[in-house]
Design a protein around this motif. Structure first.
Motif, mmCIF file in Angstrom:
data_model
loop_
_atom_site.group_PDB
_atom_site.id
_atom_site.type_symbol
_atom_site.label_atom_id
_atom_site.label_comp_id
_atom_site.label_asym_id
_atom_site.label_seq_id
_atom_site.Cartn_x
_atom_site.Cartn_y
_atom_site.Cartn_z
ATOM 1 N N THR A 140 5.729 0.961 62.394
ATOM 2 C CA THR A 140 5.648 1.958 63.457
ATOM 3 C C THR A 140 4.356 2.740 63.268
ATOM 4 N N GLN A 141 4.215 3.801 64.048
ATOM 5 C CA GLN A 141 3.021 4.627 63.903
ATOM 6 C C GLN A 141 3.057 5.416 62.592
ATOM 7 N N ARG A 142 4.234 5.507 61.962
ATOM 8 C CA ARG A 142 4.364 6.287 60.734
ATOM 9 C C ARG A 142 4.518 5.451 59.470
ATOM 10 N N ALA A 143 5.151 4.284 59.555
ATOM 11 C CA ALA A 143 5.447 3.525 58.326
ATOM 12 C C ALA A 143 5.660 2.049 58.634
ATOM 13 N N GLY A 144 5.711 1.273 57.572
ATOM 14 C CA GLY A 144 5.977 -0.158 57.653
ATOM 15 C C GLY A 144 5.316 -0.876 56.502
ATOM 16 N N ALA A 175 1.820 -0.055 55.808
ATOM 17 C CA ALA A 175 1.079 -0.220 57.060
ATOM 18 C C ALA A 175 1.598 0.751 58.103
ATOM 19 N N ARG A 176 0.775 0.957 59.107
ATOM 20 C CA ARG A 176 1.213 1.708 60.286
ATOM 21 C C ARG A 176 0.491 1.126 61.491
ATOM 22 N N SER A 177 1.098 1.319 62.637
ATOM 23 C CA SER A 177 0.565 0.768 63.873
ATOM 24 C C SER A 177 -0.608 1.605 64.371
ATOM 25 N N ALA A 178 -1.609 0.921 64.880
ATOM 26 C CA ALA A 178 -2.766 1.613 65.442
ATOM 27 C C ALA A 178 -2.439 2.178 66.818
ATOM 28 N N ASP A 179 -1.434 1.585 67.487
ATOM 29 C CA ASP A 179 -1.065 2.022 68.838
ATOM 30 C C ASP A 179 0.165 2.929 68.781
ATOM 31 N N THR A 221 2.733 -11.318 63.665
ATOM 32 C CA THR A 221 1.398 -11.459 63.098
ATOM 33 C C THR A 221 0.543 -10.332 63.650
ATOM 34 N N VAL A 222 -0.110 -9.627 62.738
ATOM 35 C CA VAL A 222 -0.918 -8.468 63.120
ATOM 36 C C VAL A 222 -2.316 -8.619 62.542
ATOM 37 N N GLU A 223 -3.236 -7.840 63.097
ATOM 38 C CA GLU A 223 -4.613 -7.820 62.607
ATOM 39 C C GLU A 223 -4.898 -6.447 62.018
ATOM 40 N N ALA A 233 -2.728 -3.839 64.339
ATOM 41 C CA ALA A 233 -2.451 -3.999 65.765
ATOM 42 C C ALA A 233 -1.952 -5.412 65.975
ATOM 43 N N PRO A 234 -1.125 -5.627 66.998
ATOM 44 C CA PRO A 234 -0.596 -6.970 67.238
ATOM 45 C C PRO A 234 -1.704 -7.953 67.641
ATOM 46 N N THR A 235 -1.491 -9.217 67.299
ATOM 47 C CA THR A 235 -2.410 -10.279 67.720
ATOM 48 C C THR A 235 -1.668 -11.185 68.687
#
Length: 156
Positions: free
Chosen positions: A97-101, A112-116, A126-128, A140-142
């Motif tokens: 999410t935008q806060r955690a992962g 990790a956290r989401s850029a969006d 799969t993410v970049e 961010a998602p690919t």
């Protein structure tokens, strides 16, 4: 026999150069070799030192800048450390999410956290890697479909 000390000094400076790769100790080693040559020809110690210093100075201030420019022009710039991960793909191992992962990035599990904002990336996605903030990968998602499970093993 004093010229052997110059050769020993040149070898020691060559070893230091191999560790630093800055071309400075190589130039000083060239001056030491010049001192060894003059010493082997039978010159007195003051002449050996004078020649060694003069040759090292010429190499340092004339040859080294030219050699460094040429070396830098022909050496590719490679990202190292955390910067090397930017642009790589990773697999989500815990919802991001935008806060955690968590993601599996190049064989290691990273926080990790989401850029969006508001985007939740599910396990197996799969993410970049967009950037690295401290010890956290911002992803961010690919458009790719996952080819591995969250633990890094290939899917059939």
């Amino acid at each position: 026999m004093g010229w052997l000390w110059w050769v020993g000094l040149a070898l020691a400076l060559g070893v230091i150069e191999m560790l630093t790769v800055d071309l400075m100790f190589l130039m000083l080693g060239g001056g030491a070799l010049a001192g060894a040559i003059v010493g082997a020809l039978g010159a007195p110690l003051w002449a050996q030192v004078l020649v060694a210093v003069a040759v090292a100075g010429l190499l340092l201030f004339i040859v080294r800048p030219l050699a460094k420019r040429r070396l830098e022009a022909h050496t590719p710039k490679a990202a190292t450390g955390a910067a090397a991960h930017v642009g790589r793909t990773a697999t989500v191992v815990a919802d991001v999410t935008q806060r955690a992962g968590r993601v599996k990035l190049h064989g290691e599990v990273w926080t990790a956290r989401s850029a969006d904002p508001g985007v939740v990336l599910p396990i197996g996605a799969t993410v970049e890697v967009i950037r690295i903030d401290g010890a956290t990968a911002v992803v961010a998602p690919t458009d790719q479909h996952p080819s591995t499970d969250p633990y890094g093993t290939a899917l059939p």
